[in-house]
Design a protein around this motif. Sequence first.
Motif, short mmCIF file in Angstrom:
data_model
loop_
_atom_site.label_atom_id
_atom_site.label_comp_id
_atom_site.label_asym_id
_atom_site.label_seq_id
_atom_site.Cartn_x
_atom_site.Cartn_y
_atom_site.Cartn_z
N ALA A 127 -0.64 3.00 3.21
CA ALA A 127 -0.94 2.14 2.06
C ALA A 127 -1.21 0.70 2.45
O ALA A 127 -1.08 -0.20 1.64
CB ALA A 127 0.19 2.18 1.03
N GLN A 156 -3.56 -1.55 0.43
CA GLN A 156 -3.12 -2.33 -0.72
C GLN A 156 -2.70 -3.74 -0.32
O GLN A 156 -3.03 -4.71 -0.99
CB GLN A 156 -1.90 -1.66 -1.39
CG GLN A 156 -2.04 -0.20 -1.64
CD GLN A 156 -2.94 0.09 -2.82
OE1 GLN A 156 -3.21 -0.82 -3.62
NE2 GLN A 156 -3.42 1.32 -2.94
N LEU A 192 -4.07 4.50 4.20
CA LEU A 192 -4.14 5.13 2.88
C LEU A 192 -2.79 5.75 2.52
O LEU A 192 -1.83 5.63 3.27
CB LEU A 192 -5.25 6.19 2.87
CG LEU A 192 -6.64 5.68 3.26
CD1 LEU A 192 -7.65 6.80 3.18
CD2 LEU A 192 -7.06 4.52 2.38
N ARG A 231 0.75 6.48 0.60
CA ARG A 231 1.81 5.58 0.15
C ARG A 231 2.58 5.07 1.36
O ARG A 231 2.62 5.74 2.39
CB ARG A 231 2.76 6.34 -0.79
CG ARG A 231 2.19 6.44 -2.21
CD ARG A 231 3.18 7.09 -3.11
NE ARG A 231 3.35 8.49 -2.78
CZ ARG A 231 4.40 9.22 -3.16
NH1 ARG A 231 5.35 8.67 -3.86
NH2 ARG A 231 4.49 10.48 -2.83
N LYS A 283 5.51 -1.41 3.42
CA LYS A 283 5.38 -1.86 2.04
C LYS A 283 5.36 -3.39 1.96
O LYS A 283 4.67 -3.97 1.13
CB LYS A 283 6.57 -1.33 1.23
CG LYS A 283 6.37 -1.39 -0.26
CD LYS A 283 7.45 -0.59 -0.96
CE LYS A 283 7.12 -0.46 -2.43
NZ LYS A 283 8.08 0.44 -3.08
#
Lengths: 670, 220
Positions: free
Chosen positions: A373, A376, A453, A455, A462
């Motif tokens: 992820a 993001q 890509l 999560r 994160k």
Amino acid sequence: MPVAIVLASVAALLATAVLAVAIQGRRSASRLIYLICLGACVIGLAAASYQLVHGTPTAPELHLPIGLPWIGAHFRMDALGALFLCIINLGGAAASLFAVGYGQHETLSGRVLPFYPAFLAGMNVVLLAADAFSFLVAWEFMSLSSWALVMAHHQDPENRRAGYVYIIMASFGTLALLLAFGLLAGPDGNYAFATMRGAPHVQWLPSLVLILVLLGAGSKAGLAPLHVWLPLAHPAAPSHVSALMSGVMTKVAVYGFIRIVFDLMGSPVWWWSTIVLGIGAVTAALGVLSAVMQRDLKRLLAFSTIENIGIVFIGLGLALAFKANGMHFASALAFTAALLHALNHSFFKSLLFFGAGSVLSATGERDIEKLGALIQTMPQTAFLFLGGCMAISALPPLNGFVSEWLIFQAILVSPDLPQWGLKLMVPAVGALLALSAALSGACFVRAFGIAFLGRPRSPAAKAAVETDVFSRAAMGTLLALCVLAGILPGLVIDSMAPVALGMVGQSMPAQTGIPWLSIVPVAESRSSYNGLLVFVFITISTLVAIEVIHRFASRAVRRGPAWDCGFPDPSPATQYTADSFAQPIRRVFGPAAFAARERVDMPPPGDARPARLSVALRDLAWDAIYAPVGDVIIILSEKLNHLQFLTIRKYLSLVFVVLVALLLTLSLWN
Amino acid sequence: MDATALDVAHLLAGGMVLISFLLLYQDRMFALLNVFALHAIVLAASVAWQAHIQNAPHLYVPAAIALILKGIIIPVALHRVVIRLGIHRTIETVGGIGPTMLLGMGLVALSMVVMLRAAATADPLAREDLAFALSVLLLGLLMMVTRRNAVSQIVGFMSLENGLILAATGAKGMPLVVEISVAFSVLVAFIVIGVFLFRIRERFDSVDVQALDVYRGEQR
């Protein structure tokens, strides 16, 4: 005079290394040093590209009274050297720009800053050297300064092991090159390249030199089975140095191979090419297969470097085969393709290592199973990294496609070769090349997909933040170069014409005059490629598709249960993992290439312990070559250990016996 | 004149080889030292003869050093050392005189074969001088290998040095400083080894170097 300019920038780099020692510890030291390096590389790049475009075939030689008294130091920049100087200084400039930002995260900058400019200087001097002595000195200087950079974080035992293996392999490689130059120089000691070039040789000598060069330059470039140090050492260094080692230093090794085999050794014999082709093909396939198996992002990139070096050597092997048979036209095609791939690889591999470095500094993770992820949190880095992945996977219209396509064109000319051995071998090499191109695609789909890509698989992933502006600028520049070289390949190919002319006696036909910026390597009737057209087509069809979807698709909002991809458990750990992506490939190739063994430990019903699947991969080159050699050395040194504890009389007797034996040999010699 | 000069040079150099053979089988300390003194005197004569026929007066300096240092001082000093160590009555077991002699003859033949061929183009005087010098050197080394007693090993080493000086003076144009330094290095070696001798003796009550091996916890 370009040679003097590049030498001046080398001197500036060396002075910077001293300066770095003096000012280490200051807050702005790292930024200042990297900016100076950037400037020196840009100057070197300008001088080298001027020489490449405007240079005369007979470049003047600069003679400095340093080094060995009766040789001195000769420096010369011919077209080949100029091209590789462009590659080195472009990579060096990009890495320095990246490091202006990235270097701020370096905790031990005192261990990196002095060696970084020295490393750049060493690589530049290797390319300028026009005699064996300065070549070898610069080569060893380059090896040692990069070794110091690998050992920058020596607290980690893994890095210490990497440094140990690296320095052994580097010394071995230099030894092989030393012997090769010694053979070429002959008993009179003609160490200047100019006198080496025309010297006549005994029948067997060039073949022996070829083997030695493959050992020497090949171990630095990472040819199988001499590649074992590379995936250890390249990731161990700080990321901008990894980019230099992978993207640039391997090219210096390619240069060394070309300089000796194509330039100094005279006309080749056809069976030499079978060795180069075979090693290149095995290296390409083995490199990419190992890359698919890796979880460490930087190690994955290092293995992919091995693959690309294999591709370059396939091109060089083809060029040798054609040159030996007098097919100069095809030889120029294969040679240019190899050079182009070397150039392209320096672009996208540096880009990818910068991306990996940005990810590393943002998350502290190199294990792709713990990322996810990042698109993001680091959207720009993700975009740039994706561009690099597409280029290295040889997707049109990017540059990786052009060079691999040209190598395939050269392979398609191979049925014209007279030797049956080559006629049968080259298609097999082509098949391996196709296999590695495809696997390379899989490898980078996996790397990008798992890391960027899905999560986030760890809290660190994160919490990542976008990298700094200098790093993005460096990556953006390289991506722009990838795109430019992809859609305007004719310009790049034409700039390599003097190199091919000098090394194989012929150059590819001029590509810039062809309408619509196409490239036509052999003949219009056989094949042509137009990167610009592909680019325009992709752009237009994408825009049209977006337009169609937006215009004709329903705008009504629909609500429904989200598809859970078959995973009702919401934990990120249930996502598709890197190892699961690699599993089919591992099943097919693992047993042969890595002696892979999978063990499933399934508890019987009623037992509460979890089921386990463990996979063990082995490095066969290590098991088959390095481990036995290491064992033999240990056994021998244990035997020789007794020599340290002899009595005085035994030592004297030993001296006496050796002296008498030498005298006896001398008296029986002639 | 020329032929005589060559003959005399041959005679002296050959005499040194002969005396080296004498050294090889002396098993009494005093006899060994006396023969060594003779070795040095012949060396001095040979060097002086070279100085005379090469018209190189500076070569008299090494000749004088050889005569005074090696012919007189070192043998006398070693005499006293032997008496102080109390080994003047011991008979050293040299072991296998015959094989040692045969080996020595083989070495002389070897050095002749090597040198006469290697220096085939050189001036005959220098060439044969070098061949004799190499023989003396190898015989000295052979003596060091076959002896157990530290004093005899020193004598072997000194005769080896004599061979070196013979070679150095036989070649024309060798700088004087080389010859002088070779001559004086022997003195330094003598002092160092002499000091060691007494240290060894102090500790082990013997100058048989085997005692050292036993001390190191090894059987031969």
